[in-house]
Scaffold this motif. Structure first.
Motif, PDB file in Angstrom:
ATOM      1  N   PRO A 233       0.812  -1.227   0.000  1.00  0.00           N
ATOM      2  CA  PRO A 233       0.000   0.000   0.000  1.00  0.00           C
ATOM      3  C   PRO A 233       0.843   1.274   0.000  1.00  0.00           C
ATOM      4  CG  PRO A 233      -0.880  -1.586   1.564  1.00  0.00           C
ATOM      5  CD  PRO A 233       0.457  -2.120   1.133  1.00  0.00           C
ATOM      6  N   VAL A 234       2.005   1.240   0.664  1.00  0.00           N
ATOM      7  CA  VAL A 234       2.888   2.412   0.693  1.00  0.00           C
ATOM      8  C   VAL A 234       3.412   2.697  -0.709  1.00  0.00           C
ATOM      9  CG1 VAL A 234       5.060   3.324   1.579  1.00  0.00           C
ATOM     10  CG2 VAL A 234       3.539   2.046   3.090  1.00  0.00           C
ATOM     11  N   VAL A 235       3.858   1.657  -1.393  1.00  0.00           N
ATOM     12  CA  VAL A 235       4.372   1.828  -2.746  1.00  0.00           C
ATOM     13  C   VAL A 235       3.260   2.254  -3.688  1.00  0.00           C
ATOM     14  CG1 VAL A 235       5.534   0.686  -4.674  1.00  0.00           C
ATOM     15  CG2 VAL A 235       6.200   0.149  -2.328  1.00  0.00           C
ATOM     16  N   SER A 236       2.072   1.680  -3.526  1.00  0.00           N
ATOM     17  CA  SER A 236       0.944   2.037  -4.381  1.00  0.00           C
ATOM     18  C   SER A 236       0.570   3.505  -4.218  1.00  0.00           C
ATOM     19  CB  SER A 236      -0.257   1.147  -4.061  1.00  0.00           C
ATOM     20  OG  SER A 236      -1.310   1.365  -4.964  1.00  0.00           O
ATOM     21  N   ARG A 237       0.579   3.988  -2.969  1.00  0.00           N
ATOM     22  CA  ARG A 237       0.306   5.413  -2.746  1.00  0.00           C
ATOM     23  C   ARG A 237       1.392   6.281  -3.362  1.00  0.00           C
ATOM     24  NH1 ARG A 237      -2.286   3.547   1.911  1.00  0.00           N
ATOM     25  NH2 ARG A 237      -0.344   3.274   3.043  1.00  0.00           N
ATOM     26  N   ALA A 238       2.631   5.809  -3.333  1.00  0.00           N
ATOM     27  CA  ALA A 238       3.724   6.566  -3.945  1.00  0.00           C
ATOM     28  C   ALA A 238       3.552   6.642  -5.462  1.00  0.00           C
ATOM     29  CB  ALA A 238       5.068   5.920  -3.601  1.00  0.00           C
ATOM     30  N   VAL A 239       3.074   5.550  -6.052  1.00  0.00           N
ATOM     31  CA  VAL A 239       2.778   5.571  -7.488  1.00  0.00           C
ATOM     32  C   VAL A 239       1.708   6.616  -7.784  1.00  0.00           C
ATOM     33  CG1 VAL A 239       1.805   4.240  -9.407  1.00  0.00           C
ATOM     34  CG2 VAL A 239       3.450   3.168  -7.865  1.00  0.00           C
ATOM     35  N   GLY A 240       0.636   6.604  -7.003  1.00  0.00           N
ATOM     36  CA  GLY A 240      -0.429   7.580  -7.201  1.00  0.00           C
ATOM     37  C   GLY A 240       0.049   9.009  -7.016  1.00  0.00           C
ATOM     38  N   ALA A 241       0.886   9.241  -6.014  1.00  0.00           N
ATOM     39  CA  ALA A 241       1.415  10.579  -5.773  1.00  0.00           C
ATOM     40  C   ALA A 241       2.278  11.047  -6.941  1.00  0.00           C
ATOM     41  CB  ALA A 241       2.231  10.592  -4.475  1.00  0.00           C
ATOM     42  N   THR A 242       3.015  10.114  -7.538  1.00  0.00           N
ATOM     43  CA  THR A 242       3.848  10.467  -8.687  1.00  0.00           C
ATOM     44  C   THR A 242       2.980  10.852  -9.878  1.00  0.00           C
ATOM     45  OG1 THR A 242       5.468   8.861  -7.888  1.00  0.00           O
ATOM     46  CG2 THR A 242       5.798   9.729 -10.105  1.00  0.00           C
ATOM     47  N   TYR A 243       1.876  10.135 -10.077  1.00  0.00           N
ATOM     48  CA  TYR A 243       0.939  10.526 -11.131  1.00  0.00           C
ATOM     49  C   TYR A 243       0.392  11.927 -10.887  1.00  0.00           C
ATOM     50  CZ  TYR A 243       0.557   6.053 -13.631  1.00  0.00           C
ATOM     51  OH  TYR A 243       0.812   4.951 -14.398  1.00  0.00           O
ATOM     52  N   VAL A 244       0.078  12.237  -9.639  1.00  0.00           N
ATOM     53  CA  VAL A 244      -0.416  13.577  -9.310  1.00  0.00           C
ATOM     54  C   VAL A 244       0.598  14.636  -9.719  1.00  0.00           C
ATOM     55  CG1 VAL A 244      -0.997  15.145  -7.417  1.00  0.00           C
ATOM     56  CG2 VAL A 244      -1.947  12.835  -7.454  1.00  0.00           C
ATOM     57  N   ALA A 245       1.888  14.377  -9.428  1.00  0.00           N
ATOM     58  CA  ALA A 245       2.936  15.343  -9.760  1.00  0.00           C
ATOM     59  C   ALA A 245       3.053  15.534 -11.270  1.00  0.00           C
ATOM     60  CB  ALA A 245       4.276  14.882  -9.179  1.00  0.00           C
ATOM     61  N   PHE A 246       3.041  14.439 -12.020  1.00  0.00           N
ATOM     62  CA  PHE A 246       3.174  14.537 -13.476  1.00  0.00           C
ATOM     63  C   PHE A 246       1.948  15.187 -14.108  1.00  0.00           C
ATOM     64  CE2 PHE A 246       6.753  11.730 -12.959  1.00  0.00           C
ATOM     65  CZ  PHE A 246       7.531  11.925 -14.085  1.00  0.00           C
ATOM     66  N   ILE A 247       0.755  14.740 -13.726  1.00  0.00           N
ATOM     67  CA  ILE A 247      -0.461  15.313 -14.301  1.00  0.00           C
ATOM     68  C   ILE A 247      -0.580  16.789 -13.939  1.00  0.00           C
ATOM     69  CG2 ILE A 247      -2.982  15.232 -14.239  1.00  0.00           C
ATOM     70  CD1 ILE A 247      -2.742  12.189 -13.827  1.00  0.00           C
ATOM     71  N   GLY A 248      -0.274  17.113 -12.674  1.00  0.00           N
ATOM     72  CA  GLY A 248      -0.352  18.507 -12.247  1.00  0.00           C
ATOM     73  C   GLY A 248       0.603  19.403 -13.004  1.00  0.00           C
ATOM     74  N   SER A 249       1.818  18.913 -13.256  1.00  0.00           N
ATOM     75  CA  SER A 249       2.791  19.701 -14.010  1.00  0.00           C
ATOM     76  C   SER A 249       2.296  19.982 -15.422  1.00  0.00           C
ATOM     77  CB  SER A 249       4.134  18.956 -14.052  1.00  0.00           C
ATOM     78  OG  SER A 249       5.077  19.654 -14.833  1.00  0.00           O
ATOM     79  N   GLY A 250       1.812  18.928 -16.107  1.00  0.00           N
ATOM     80  CA  GLY A 250       1.304  19.117 -17.464  1.00  0.00           C
ATOM     81  C   GLY A 250       0.099  20.029 -17.496  1.00  0.00           C
ATOM     82  N   PHE A 251      -0.800  19.869 -16.547  1.00  0.00           N
ATOM     83  CA  PHE A 251      -2.015  20.679 -16.500  1.00  0.00           C
ATOM     84  C   PHE A 251      -1.691  22.160 -16.288  1.00  0.00           C
ATOM     85  CE2 PHE A 251      -5.516  22.597 -14.069  1.00  0.00           C
ATOM     86  CZ  PHE A 251      -6.565  22.401 -14.950  1.00  0.00           C
ATOM     87  N   ALA A 252      -0.778  22.441 -15.364  1.00  0.00           N
ATOM     88  CA  ALA A 252      -0.440  23.832 -15.056  1.00  0.00           C
ATOM     89  C   ALA A 252       0.192  24.530 -16.254  1.00  0.00           C
ATOM     90  CB  ALA A 252       0.503  23.881 -13.854  1.00  0.00           C
ATOM     91  N   PHE A 253       1.169  23.854 -16.876  1.00  0.00           N
ATOM     92  CA  PHE A 253       1.862  24.507 -17.982  1.00  0.00           C
ATOM     93  C   PHE A 253       0.942  24.684 -19.183  1.00  0.00           C
ATOM     94  CE2 PHE A 253       4.905  25.141 -21.390  1.00  0.00           C
ATOM     95  CZ  PHE A 253       5.831  25.974 -20.795  1.00  0.00           C
ATOM     96  N   ALA A 254       0.116  23.672 -19.484  1.00  0.00           N
ATOM     97  CA  ALA A 254      -0.791  23.788 -20.625  1.00  0.00           C
ATOM     98  C   ALA A 254      -1.866  24.841 -20.382  1.00  0.00           C
ATOM     99  CB  ALA A 254      -1.435  22.436 -20.922  1.00  0.00           C
ATOM    100  N   SER A 255      -2.240  25.050 -19.134  1.00  0.00           N
ATOM    101  CA  SER A 255      -3.217  26.090 -18.827  1.00  0.00           C
ATOM    102  C   SER A 255      -2.679  27.455 -19.235  1.00  0.00           C
ATOM    103  CB  SER A 255      -3.553  26.079 -17.329  1.00  0.00           C
ATOM    104  OG  SER A 255      -4.184  24.867 -16.961  1.00  0.00           O
ATOM    105  N   TRP A 256      -1.402  27.710 -18.958  1.00  0.00           N
ATOM    106  CA  TRP A 256      -0.783  28.946 -19.413  1.00  0.00           C
ATOM    107  C   TRP A 256      -0.684  28.980 -20.938  1.00  0.00           C
ATOM    108  CZ3 TRP A 256       0.807  33.618 -20.092  1.00  0.00           C
ATOM    109  CH2 TRP A 256       1.834  33.877 -20.987  1.00  0.00           C
ATOM    110  N   ALA A 257      -0.160  27.903 -21.529  1.00  0.00           N
ATOM    111  CA  ALA A 257       0.073  27.889 -22.971  1.00  0.00           C
ATOM    112  C   ALA A 257      -1.222  28.068 -23.756  1.00  0.00           C
ATOM    113  CB  ALA A 257       0.766  26.585 -23.375  1.00  0.00           C
ATOM    114  N   SER A 258      -2.331  27.555 -23.231  1.00  0.00           N
ATOM    115  CA  SER A 258      -3.602  27.663 -23.950  1.00  0.00           C
ATOM    116  C   SER A 258      -4.109  29.096 -24.033  1.00  0.00           C
ATOM    117  CB  SER A 258      -4.659  26.790 -23.263  1.00  0.00           C
ATOM    118  OG  SER A 258      -5.020  27.311 -21.993  1.00  0.00           O
TER     119      SER A 258
END
Length: 445
Positions: free
Chosen positions: A10-35
């Protein structure tokens, strides 16, 4: 055999999910500006040349952040780095929105500089943690994290398109996104594991992955399962340390390593191919094939979709055939697609070319990041070097295509990408995983 206390599934699984949050959040933030760049240009009445100079503020911030981020991550850990840079990037969007609202160009430039600074350091930190989690899971999932980034960019662009249609002011859009990112991503990153959690595990083999992580239960690595575990909140990890303990080493020593530099060249080629498509593929279709704007946008959507799908399903190919064989085939496919896109006699064939171009380059950038992080003890510095070299292409490549396009047309100018993909094929052997004897272990008490 690992000597460290295994982390619970469960610890590793939560870490996987947290990493997805970081990647998705980064893409979302930058594309929001670029759009919203076209609306910012109109609001401040900027010429094309002036807009290019304004956008250089992002490049300046990223170039400053990328080389220095590795040593900082080695000291404070990727979790803290992601949290700090997410707050900084969110604040940068708020500052930029204030510049747009007030029509104050210096304030906008300051906001964009801070955005580039935060984005560059955030990128290195989330890739370092992604490599740690990949080793804990025992399968290749880094490309799926980058697929998450692609999903974030698509979501940010679609939201921007909707808000433009609804005439929502740019300052409100950027300010709200900034606040959401500054709150959500640091909360998600609380489930990160320490960067030394996988220090005693062997680097991923260049072929089928046997066995799995030392855990109580299997970890899927999918965003759905990981998100469910993440929602339950963080649990104590095997080590309370937030940053890896690494033997003394020069802060910029990774810049002298031939393998690291070759991986950087490899990543640069794929980053150039991706950045060129992001900025110029629609223009190339409109100008080169006489298509209308809708078809130009459709071609870009085809490219982006193919790249996202390639990043999602690519790990299965990597696990089955190994890094080098897989990337050589995919780079060759992309090269064929690119040439078809440029020299096709008809638009439908050009669309097929865009599909092959996007799918073929999907694994290049994330695979280079994984290769740079093969030795966990030295991953922060090496990932920083590779990201720095790669982002030269992201930031400088598209303007180069623009200059060449003035003389030969954008469609023909894209031929430069083919040259770089051929170079990537030549240096692709550099991403072969390190043997255990080639790694430098983190020191333990």
């Amino acid at each position: 055999m690992s000597t460290a206390t295994p982390l619970a599934a469960p610890v590793v699984s939560r870490a996987v999910g947290a990493t997805y949050v970081a990647f998705i959040g980064s893409g979302f933030a930058f594309a929001s500006w670029a759009s919203r760049i076209p609306q910012v240009r109109d609001r401040l009445d900027l010429s094309t040349a002036a807009l290019g100079l304004v956008l250089l503020a992002i490049a300046a911030g990223s170039v400053l952040a990328l080389p220095a981020s590795g040593p900082v991550i080695a000291r404070i850990g990727s979790r803290r780095m992601v949290a700090v840079t997410a707050v900084l990037l969110g604040s940068a969007l708020v500052v930029a929105s204030g510049g747009v609202l007030a029509g104050a160009l210096p304030l906008l430039v300051l906001g964009l500089f801070l955005l580039g600074l935060a984005n560059g350091a955030w990128d290195v930190a989330m890739n370092v943690h992604g490599a740690v989690v990949e080793r804990l899971v025992g399968r290749t999932i880094m490309t799926r994290f980058h697929a998450g980034f692609s999903v974030g960019t698509v979501a940010g662009a679609l939201l921007g398109t909707l808000l433009v249609h609804l005439d929502v002011p740019v300052p409100w859009h950027l300010a709200v996104v900034g606040v959401v990112v500054a709150v959500a991503v640091p909360l998600g990153s609380r489930a990160f594991v320490p960067d030394d959690s996988a220090a005693d595990l062997d680097p991923m083999d260049d072929g089928p992955v046997g066995g799995g992580p030392a855990q109580d239960e299997p970890v899927d690595g999918s965003p759905a399962d990981a998100a469910a575990s993440l929602a339950a909140g963080p649990e104590p990890t095997a080590s309370p340390a937030a940053a890896p303990a690494v033997a003394p080493r020069g802060a910029f020593a990774s810049w002298t390593e031939p393998r690291t530099l070759l991986i950087g060249v490899f990543v640069l080629a794929f980053a150039f191919a991706e950045g060129t498509a992001n900025d110029w593929i629609a223009v190339a279709v409109i100008d080169g094939y006489g298509a209308d704007a809708a078809l130009g946008t459709l071609t870009f959507a085809v490219f982006l979709t193919a790249m996202t799908v390639g990043r999602w399903y690519g790990p299965d190919l990597l696990d089955r055939f190994g890094r080098v064989a897989t990337i050589r085939v995919m780079a060759s496919v992309s090269l064929v697609g690119l040439l078809l896109f440029i020299f096709s006699p008809s638009l439908p064939l050009a669309l097929v070319g865009a599909l092959l171009w996007g799918g073929g380059i999907a694994l290049g950038f994330p695979l280079g990041m994984s290769a740079a992080a093969d030795d966990p003890a030295l991953a922060p510095g090496r990932v920083s070097v590779v990201a720095s070299i790669g982002y030269v292409a992201f930031l400088a490549g598209p303007p180069l295509i623009g200059l060449l396009g003035e003389a030969a047309g954008v469609l023909r100018a894209v031929s430069v990408v083919a040259v770089l993909l051929a170079l990537a094929l030549l240096v692709s052997g550099s991403v072969r995983p390190l043997e255990r004897s080639q790694t430098r272990r983190a020191t333990t008490a």
